[in-house]
Structure formats: C-alpha cells, structure tokens
Motif scaffolding. Sequence first.
Motif, PDB file in Angstrom:
ATOM      1  N   GLN A  45     104.542 -78.979  16.507  1.00 37.42           N
ATOM      2  CA  GLN A  45     105.846 -78.973  15.850  1.00 37.42           C
ATOM      3  C   GLN A  45     105.965 -80.116  14.845  1.00 37.42           C
ATOM      4  O   GLN A  45     106.690 -80.001  13.860  1.00 37.42           O
ATOM      5  N   SER A  46     105.228 -81.202  15.082  1.00 36.79           N
ATOM      6  CA  SER A  46     105.252 -82.351  14.169  1.00 36.79           C
ATOM      7  C   SER A  46     104.503 -82.063  12.867  1.00 36.79           C
ATOM      8  O   SER A  46     104.569 -82.849  11.939  1.00 36.79           O
ATOM      9  N   GLY A  47     103.756 -80.951  12.828  1.00 38.35           N
ATOM     10  CA  GLY A  47     102.954 -80.613  11.663  1.00 38.35           C
ATOM     11  C   GLY A  47     101.507 -81.053  11.796  1.00 38.35           C
ATOM     12  O   GLY A  47     100.659 -80.672  10.992  1.00 38.35           O
ATOM     13  N   LYS A  48     101.204 -81.857  12.802  1.00 41.83           N
ATOM     14  CA  LYS A  48      99.832 -82.310  13.033  1.00 41.83           C
ATOM     15  C   LYS A  48      99.030 -81.200  13.701  1.00 41.83           C
ATOM     16  O   LYS A  48      99.586 -80.365  14.410  1.00 41.83           O
ATOM     17  N   PRO A  49      97.712 -81.215  13.479  1.00 46.89           N
ATOM     18  CA  PRO A  49      96.875 -80.209  14.136  1.00 46.89           C
ATOM     19  C   PRO A  49      96.909 -80.377  15.656  1.00 46.89           C
ATOM     20  O   PRO A  49      96.921 -81.501  16.158  1.00 46.89           O
ATOM     21  N   GLY A  50      96.927 -79.284  16.364  1.00 48.85           N
ATOM     22  CA  GLY A  50      96.864 -79.301  17.821  1.00 48.85           C
ATOM     23  C   GLY A  50      95.509 -78.798  18.267  1.00 48.85           C
ATOM     24  O   GLY A  50      94.626 -78.501  17.447  1.00 48.85           O
ATOM     25  N   ASN A  51      95.331 -78.691  19.558  1.00 48.70           N
ATOM     26  CA  ASN A  51      94.093 -78.117  20.079  1.00 48.70           C
ATOM     27  C   ASN A  51      94.079 -76.625  19.788  1.00 48.70           C
ATOM     28  O   ASN A  51      95.110 -75.957  19.925  1.00 48.70           O
ATOM     29  N   PRO A  52      92.930 -76.089  19.400  1.00 46.19           N
ATOM     30  CA  PRO A  52      92.874 -74.651  19.137  1.00 46.19           C
ATOM     31  C   PRO A  52      93.046 -73.858  20.427  1.00 46.19           C
ATOM     32  O   PRO A  52      92.790 -74.369  21.520  1.00 46.19           O
ATOM     33  N   GLN A  53      93.492 -72.620  20.283  1.00 50.81           N
ATOM     34  CA  GLN A  53      93.668 -71.724  21.420  1.00 50.81           C
ATOM     35  C   GLN A  53      92.617 -70.631  21.365  1.00 50.81           C
ATOM     36  O   GLN A  53      92.337 -70.081  20.309  1.00 50.81           O
ATOM     37  N   GLY A  54      92.070 -70.314  22.535  1.00 50.89           N
ATOM     38  CA  GLY A  54      91.111 -69.232  22.635  1.00 50.89           C
ATOM     39  C   GLY A  54      91.804 -67.895  22.826  1.00 50.89           C
ATOM     40  O   GLY A  54      93.022 -67.821  23.003  1.00 50.89           O
ATOM     41  N   GLU A  55      91.008 -66.849  22.810  1.00 51.05           N
ATOM     42  CA  GLU A  55      91.537 -65.514  23.097  1.00 51.05           C
ATOM     43  C   GLU A  55      92.158 -65.502  24.494  1.00 51.05           C
ATOM     44  O   GLU A  55      93.193 -64.890  24.719  1.00 51.05           O
ATOM     45  N   LEU A  56      91.497 -66.173  25.413  1.00 58.37           N
ATOM     46  CA  LEU A  56      92.009 -66.364  26.763  1.00 58.37           C
ATOM     47  C   LEU A  56      91.924 -67.847  27.071  1.00 58.37           C
ATOM     48  O   LEU A  56      91.122 -68.571  26.472  1.00 58.37           O
ATOM     49  N   GLY A  57      92.752 -68.298  27.982  1.00 60.33           N
ATOM     50  CA  GLY A  57      92.741 -69.708  28.347  1.00 60.33           C
ATOM     51  C   GLY A  57      93.096 -69.892  29.810  1.00 60.33           C
ATOM     52  O   GLY A  57      93.702 -69.021  30.436  1.00 60.33           O
ATOM     53  N   LEU A  58      92.702 -71.035  30.338  1.00 58.48           N
ATOM     54  CA  LEU A  58      93.049 -71.417  31.703  1.00 58.48           C
ATOM     55  C   LEU A  58      93.612 -72.822  31.670  1.00 58.48           C
ATOM     56  O   LEU A  58      92.998 -73.725  31.096  1.00 58.48           O
ATOM     57  N   MET A  59      94.771 -73.012  32.282  1.00 55.61           N
ATOM     58  CA  MET A  59      95.369 -74.329  32.457  1.00 55.61           C
ATOM     59  C   MET A  59      95.402 -74.609  33.952  1.00 55.61           C
ATOM     60  O   MET A  59      95.834 -73.761  34.735  1.00 55.61           O
ATOM     61  N   ILE A  60      94.885 -75.778  34.338  1.00 58.88           N
ATOM     62  CA  ILE A  60      95.032 -76.245  35.715  1.00 58.88           C
ATOM     63  C   ILE A  60      95.788 -77.555  35.628  1.00 58.88           C
ATOM     64  O   ILE A  60      95.281 -78.544  35.099  1.00 58.88           O
ATOM     65  N   HIS A  61      97.015 -77.533  36.132  1.00 58.22           N
ATOM     66  CA  HIS A  61      97.878 -78.705  36.035  1.00 58.22           C
ATOM     67  C   HIS A  61      97.360 -79.808  36.950  1.00 58.22           C
ATOM     68  O   HIS A  61      97.169 -80.929  36.535  1.00 58.22           O
ATOM     69  N   TRP A  62      97.188 -79.526  38.195  1.00 59.54           N
ATOM     70  CA  TRP A  62      96.530 -80.413  39.156  1.00 59.54           C
ATOM     71  C   TRP A  62      96.331 -79.597  40.403  1.00 59.54           C
ATOM     72  O   TRP A  62      96.978 -78.578  40.580  1.00 59.54           O
ATOM     73  N   SER A  63      95.591 -79.921  41.260  1.00 61.75           N
ATOM     74  CA  SER A  63      94.351 -80.665  41.231  1.00 61.75           C
ATOM     75  C   SER A  63      93.222 -79.709  40.881  1.00 61.75           C
ATOM     76  O   SER A  63      93.369 -78.503  41.025  1.00 61.75           O
ATOM     77  N   TRP A  64      92.090 -80.258  40.482  1.00 64.03           N
ATOM     78  CA  TRP A  64      90.957 -79.443  40.072  1.00 64.03           C
ATOM     79  C   TRP A  64      89.664 -80.177  40.400  1.00 64.03           C
ATOM     80  O   TRP A  64      89.656 -81.377  40.655  1.00 64.03           O
ATOM     81  N   ARG A  65      88.590 -79.400  40.379  1.00 65.63           N
ATOM     82  CA  ARG A  65      87.262 -80.002  40.516  1.00 65.63           C
ATOM     83  C   ARG A  65      86.244 -79.149  39.788  1.00 65.63           C
ATOM     84  O   ARG A  65      86.443 -77.944  39.597  1.00 65.63           O
ATOM     85  N   ILE A  66      85.167 -79.791  39.397  1.00 64.57           N
ATOM     86  CA  ILE A  66      84.054 -79.131  38.714  1.00 64.57           C
ATOM     87  C   ILE A  66      82.836 -79.310  39.615  1.00 64.57           C
ATOM     88  O   ILE A  66      82.529 -80.427  40.046  1.00 64.57           O
ATOM     89  N   GLU A  67      82.171 -78.194  39.909  1.00 69.48           N
ATOM     90  CA  GLU A  67      81.072 -78.195  40.863  1.00 69.48           C
ATOM     91  C   GLU A  67      79.814 -77.614  40.237  1.00 69.48           C
ATOM     92  O   GLU A  67      79.892 -76.813  39.310  1.00 69.48           O
ATOM     93  N   ASN A  68      78.662 -78.013  40.802  1.00 71.22           N
ATOM     94  CA  ASN A  68      77.442 -77.262  40.554  1.00 71.22           C
ATOM     95  C   ASN A  68      77.127 -76.553  41.868  1.00 71.22           C
ATOM     96  O   ASN A  68      77.976 -76.509  42.763  1.00 71.22           O
ATOM     97  N   ALA A  69      75.944 -76.021  42.014  1.00 68.51           N
ATOM     98  CA  ALA A  69      75.621 -75.233  43.199  1.00 68.51           C
ATOM     99  C   ALA A  69      75.611 -76.047  44.484  1.00 68.51           C
ATOM    100  O   ALA A  69      75.771 -75.490  45.576  1.00 68.51           O
ATOM    101  N   THR A  70      75.453 -77.372  44.383  1.00 67.40           N
ATOM    102  CA  THR A  70      75.279 -78.163  45.602  1.00 67.40           C
ATOM    103  C   THR A  70      76.269 -79.306  45.788  1.00 67.40           C
ATOM    104  O   THR A  70      76.274 -79.930  46.844  1.00 67.40           O
TER     105      THR A  70
END
Length: 158
Positions: A45-70
């Motif tokens: 709204q300020s006229g500054k560039p924002g983050n681009p949006q994808g065709e689909l998106g996911l927002m996780i407000h809290w809590s989250w984790r990133i895992e690998n297989a182990t």
Amino acid sequence: MSNEGASDLKLFRDALTGLPVSHFWRGYGSTIFLEFGHLKPRTRQSGKPGNPQGELGLMIHWSWRIENATSILCGSWSEEPRWEPTFDLLRNKRVVALSLVGRLPEIVVGLTEGLYVSSFMTAEGDPQWTLFDRRFDTVRWLCVRDGELKTELAKDRD
C-alpha cells in the motif's frame, strides 16, 4: 475429516504437486510463507515492492519445523541464524506430497530431496496455517476453523 474437507484437500494437493517453491519469505515474527509456481509481483500500500505471490501459497503463522528424512533441521523456536540457510534448502524444490496429520489438522508439505515443512500449533486455538490458491479471480483459502478444515473465498484485489 468431512467429505467436503477431503475433497478440498485433494484439490489443493492436485494443484500443488509438481510445483516448485519459487519464493520463501518471513512475515512478522516467526511467520513463514512458501510461494509455489509462477510468481506475480506485488506492491504494498505504501507503493514499495512487496514479496511476490505464487500461483499457490502456504502461510504458517506459528509453530513450524523443517525436516529431512532423519531429523529436524530448523524450527520456529530454533536460533534465527539457522533459519536462512535452512530456508535456502527449500527454494526450487518441488512438491511431492501434501498431507494432514493429527486430530486437529496440521499440514505437512513433502518436497523433493526428502525435505518436509510441517506446522504444529503449540498454543490454544486452531492450527495456524493457510493454503492459498490464487490461480483464478477468486482466491480460495484452505485453513482450520473450530478444529475442522474450512474453505474460504475472497476476490483477488490485484
């Protein structure tokens, strides 16, 4: 899960499968956003560039984790210097799975190379995640309300 909830989840799963994580960004606090597929520029709204949006998106407000297989690589309670290197691992990976776990639906996104992004609410209320489908004029959101999957619709403002 209701038949309607299962049907809505399938629509999102079918749309997401095969799409890359095109952009990954942090919102306020520990909120994270994953943008999938083709990106569309956004202006604040300020006229500054924002983050681009994808065709689909996911927002996780809290809590989250990133895992690998182990193991858990990083989470919303990890030291912040770990976040960005872990976020970098997700960029350009493709979605191979989308599932819900738990009695109160938490989301798990499976990516190529055995990476996963999971929500897991640790405070009272509902799980705090939302999937966005922005491919059409009407934006469709999938989220949890009162412990159940709900779909909400909103006219795209762009």
